[in-house]
Enzyme design. Structure first.
Site, PDB file in Angstrom:
ATOM      1  N   SER A  58       0.613  -1.367   0.158  1.00  0.00           N
ATOM      2  CA  SER A  58       0.513  -0.036  -0.276  1.00  0.00           C
ATOM      3  C   SER A  58       0.643   1.083  -0.291  1.00  0.00           C
ATOM      4  CB  SER A  58      -0.891  -0.423   0.807  1.00  0.00           C
ATOM      5  OG  SER A  58      -0.230   0.076   2.722  1.00  0.00           O
ATOM      6  N   LYS A 122       0.212   4.568   6.807  1.00  0.00           N
ATOM      7  CA  LYS A 122      -0.101   5.071   5.697  1.00  0.00           C
ATOM      8  C   LYS A 122       0.869   6.739   6.111  1.00  0.00           C
ATOM      9  CE  LYS A 122      -3.190   2.234   4.653  1.00  0.00           C
ATOM     10  NZ  LYS A 122      -3.009   1.180   3.137  1.00  0.00           N
TER      11      LYS A 122
END
Length: 284
Positions: A58, A122
């Site tokens: 990701s 993230k």
């Protein structure tokens, strides 16, 4: 002294010990070592730094699967989520954060998923009060397009697959911080979203691999949109928790800031003779 009046050497004394006595002594010494090491390790990883291994794609190209990153635990202060091994979920500690500091746009952050408790990593895009929206693959922050520059087109093989994929590498900049993202063709999931208004006490997170990150852009972890606007948090989920996006992330779920790639066992799989970025002691 021995029976004939001579002095026994240390080696002879060792030989006189039975196997059971030697085993007990070794166990005692190991117990004393662990009694010191374990609390010291817990204190260090709880207050200063810890290592995390990247489990997914990701955050490509910034982070690759198997990258070992150093996480600064004191970057945003401390609360129950700062404890190592996610112990804060099991120990009844009071809410709140001490020595609290606000994160900054562009920080790469390790945090606990609000709906599942899994540890995630993230990039922070929106702070409390910010508006965030994707329109035609372009990221908008507070109504203005984030500065984006197309760098190159790359072909690569994702970790654990034999599938060759094509991505466009972009450099994005907010303030004095820049990073690279991968984007696919326009029209992929997450390229167009509702308008998100980040509530007080929350942040908005996105993965750098825009077509392979179930992040704050996606409605499954959010309250329902009203007139195309999502500005609330804390609603009951409409999907199973394991299928939900991270939604807005509470500030008290932040574990620390990822600052450095210490090492990586990732094997470069870029095609067309493209060069891979250095992945040892690399700042983020």
């Amino acid at each position: 002294m021995t029976s004939d009046g001579s002095t026994a050497t240390q080696g002879e004394a060792e030989e006189d010990l039975s196997f059971g006595s030697k085993l007990k002594r070794e166990l005692r010494e190991w117990a004393m070592t662990l009694a010191f090491f374990v609390p010291a390790f817990m204190l260090f990883t709880g207050l200063f730094y810890e290592q995390r291994v990247i489990p997914s794609e990701s955050m490509v190209p910034t982070l690759q699967v198997t990258d070992r990153v150093a996480v600064t635990k004191f970057a945003y202060g401390y609360d129950r989520y700062s404890l190592p091994f996610s112990l804060g979920r099991f120990i009844p500690l009071p809410a709140g954060r001490i020595f609290a500091r606000m994160p900054k746009h562009g920080d790469v952050i390790v945090f606990e998923h609000p709906h599942t408790g899994r540890v995630m990593i993230k990039r922070l895009i929106g702070l409390p009060g910010d508006t965030v929206q994707m329109i035609g693959e372009q990221l908008y922050l507070n109504g203005e397009p984030v500065d984006s520059e197309l760098v190159r087109k790359v072909r690569y093989t994702p970790h654990g697959t034999n599938i060759l994929r094509t991505a466009f590498e972009w450099r994005e900049t907010i303030g004095d911080k820049s990073w690279f993202t991968y984007r696919g063709n326009k029209g992929d999931w997450g390229d167009n979203t509702d308008l998100f208004v980040v509530p007080d006490g929350y942040v908005f997170m996105m993965g750098d691999n825009r077509d392979n990150s179930l992040d704050s852009r996606f409605p499954s972890g959010h309250c329902p949109a009203e007139n195309g606007v999502v500005d609330r948090a804390g609603c009951p989920l409409r999907v199973p928790a394991e299928e939900a996006s991270i939604g807005f992330v509470p500030l008290d779920h932040l574990i620390g800031r990822a600052d450095t790639v210490l090492m990586s066992f990732y094997s470069c799989k870029l095609q067309d003779d493209e060069k891979c970025a250095k992945r040892v002691w690399k700042g983020l």
